[in-house]
Design an enzyme around this catalytic site. Structure first.
Site, PDB file in Angstrom:
ATOM      1  CE  LYS A 189      17.017  -5.188   4.410  1.00 10.78           C
ATOM      2  NZ  LYS A 189      17.865  -5.666   5.534  1.00 10.78           N
TER       3      LYS A 189
ATOM      4  CG  ASP B 251      19.061  -8.223   3.351  1.00 12.85           C
ATOM      5  OD1 ASP B 251      19.206  -8.222   4.580  1.00 12.85           O
ATOM      6  OD2 ASP B 251      18.152  -8.880   2.795  1.00 12.85           O
TER       7      ASP B 251
END
Ligand code: NDP
Ligand code: 2IT
Length: 449
Positions: free
Chosen positions: A129, A169
């Protein structure tokens, strides 16, 4: 819930000591470790090979300065991150979050959860991430472009189609991915699938935009079907109004439900006639306005400031699709009092541990994010396959694969829960099923002395 295994309690203590001031990371780790209690009892080989001690430590964390020049000619500085958490079963894979709240704790919780989510998809992708504490809100297109280019100038050194494949995201959508992809291509002179969520004109996959929201509904429908229920005729509350929320609203409506409320970080709108996903998309994605605008355009909709208030809305099904810890114990108790039947997480970790306990105690069907929102990353992996093969599948082909993947995820989580003595608990089931595959790969690879 306390730890029933001293070994797992010790691992957790070490995580807290080694990563002070990272509450979201601790929260995500604690949930997974507690779920693994029956695994450590059955699988001494996993304990002995130190898989659990290793899996809680990112393989690599990259932290960098992102400087860029705003429209006034002033220099701005943000902090960029990429957490390459685990590459046991495939290249690091996971989104990039652009939001002022971004910090190491948030990205480590997201990267950690991504390991198990990606494993659950059954596809060969590791967990990662990244992102930055940059706020795209209120910035001009050119400012966003300059930020994305500067961000990618550093990130490009660390990623690659077979190494690490970022995606969208919160705050990172098609526009940001386009600017980042352009910069990567300029720097590396390479046309590869290094990012997913790309535009359709340059290697994106049909149905990737819709995939997380659609996948959430396919998962939820399966979970409901197992209890002889379905979306048909139900009222649904969806929090958020971004990528995941918009397409969850569209699919829940397709499946015969009425989505009666959506929100953003300022407030929420209620429309008992049903939220129109097309109008929502126009306002939030295309015009980049606030959710309050919806009530100005649709006369039957009412806007209320305070986004948390959305959980007071009586509904059959709740789909939290905004952000972490958006449902606390109090909101969970209100939902239960109002007769909620199912809660499925489109966002990552939107329910606090106390809220999850309330749902489970009261027999609410609960689909944890790792399983329920895995359709986005699964379709990203399908985008990677199409890029490698240099071809494009039709919308229907991708959507059919997505549906099968979501049903398989539900079944593996349900089966693992049953096999490890926690029947019906999809939190435990998803954590165990996701963990076991990664653990096998980590053991097979050995430990480098
Ligand atoms: P978007 O940026 O498209 O939308 C985010 C939405 O959530 C917006 O409505 C935003 O409101 C709201 N929101 C964000 N932060 C907060 C906050 N602190 N408090 C209240 N509301 C907030 O993001 P996505 O739809 O892509 O992501 C939503 C969630 O889904 C995240 O948890 C993400 O990690 C998760 N997810 C996303 C996937 C994807 O493929 N995109 C895949 C799997 C999970 P506002 O406009 O006011 O900021
Ligand atoms: O949380 C997630 O799974 C995502 N943001 C999607 C990641 C991806 O690589 O598609």
């Amino acid at each position: 819930m306390s730890f029933n295994s001293q070994y797992l309690a010790d691992v957790f203590d070490k995580v807290c000591t080694r990563n002070p001031n990272e509450p979201e990371f601790h929260q995500a780790v604690e949930e997974v470790l507690k779920s693994l209690t029956p695994v450590v009892e059955k699988r001494l080989d996993i304990v002995k090979s130190g898989v659990i001690d290793r899996i809680v430590e990112p393989e690599r964390q990259i932290l960098f300065r992102v400087s860029w020049v705003d429209d006034k000619g002033e220099v701005q500085v943000n902090r960029g991150f990429r957490i390459q958490f685990n590459s046991a079963i495939g290249p690091y894979k996971g989104g990039l979050r652009l939001h002022p709240s971004v910090n190491a704790s948030i990205l480590k919780f997201l990267g950690f959860e991504q390991i198990f989510k990606n494993s659950l998809t059954g596809l060969p992708i590791g967990g990662g991430k990244g992102g930055a504490d940059f706020d795209p809100k209120g910035k001009s297109d050119l400012e966003v472009m300059r930020f994305c280019q500067s961000f990618m100038t550093e990130l490009a050194k660390h990623i690659g189609a077979d190494t690490d494949v970022p995606a969208g995201d919160i705050g990172t959508g098609a526009r940001e991915i386009g600017y980042m992809y352009g910069q990567y291509k300029r720097l590396r002179n390479e046309y590869t699938g290094v990012l997913t969520g790309k535009g359709l004109s340059y290697g994106g996959s049909l149905a990737r935009t819709e995939a997380t929201g659609y996948g959430l509904c396919y998962f939820s429908e399966k979970m409901l079907n197992d209890k002889n229920s379905s979306f048909k005729g139900k009222t649904v509350v969806v929090s958020g109004s971004g990528n995941v929320a918009i397409h969850a609203t569209a699919k829940a409506t397709d499946l015969g439900a009425t989505v009666i409320a959506v929100s953003d970080s300022s407030g929420y709108v209620v429309d008992m006639n049903g939220i129109d996903a097309k109008i929502l998309n126009q306002i939030k994605t295309i015009e980049r306005l606030r959710i309050s605008e919806y009530a100005k355009r649709v006369s039957s909709a009412k806007y209320t400031e305070d986004c948390k208030g959305i959980w007071q809305q009586k509904c059959d099904i709740a789909l939290p699709c905004a952000t972490q810890n958006e449902i606390d114990q109090e909101s969970a108790e209100i939902l239960v009092r109002n007769g909620v039947l199912a809660v499925a997480e489109g966002a990552n970790m939107p329910s606090t541990p106390e809220a999850i306990a309330v749902f489970l105690k009261n027999g609410v069907l609960f689909g944890p994010g790792k399983a329920a929102n895995a359709g986005g990353v699964a379709t990203s992996a399908l985008e990677m396959s199409q890029n490698s093969a240099r071809l494009s599948w039709t919308f229907e082909e991708v959507d059919t694969k997505l549906k099968n993947i979501m049903v398989n995820i539900y079944q593996s989580a349900a089966k693992a829960a049953q096999d490890y003595g926690a029947e019906g608990n999809l939190v435990v089931g998803a954590n165990i099923a996701g963990f076991l595959k990664v653990a096998e790969a980590m053991m097979a690879h050995g430990i480098s002395y």
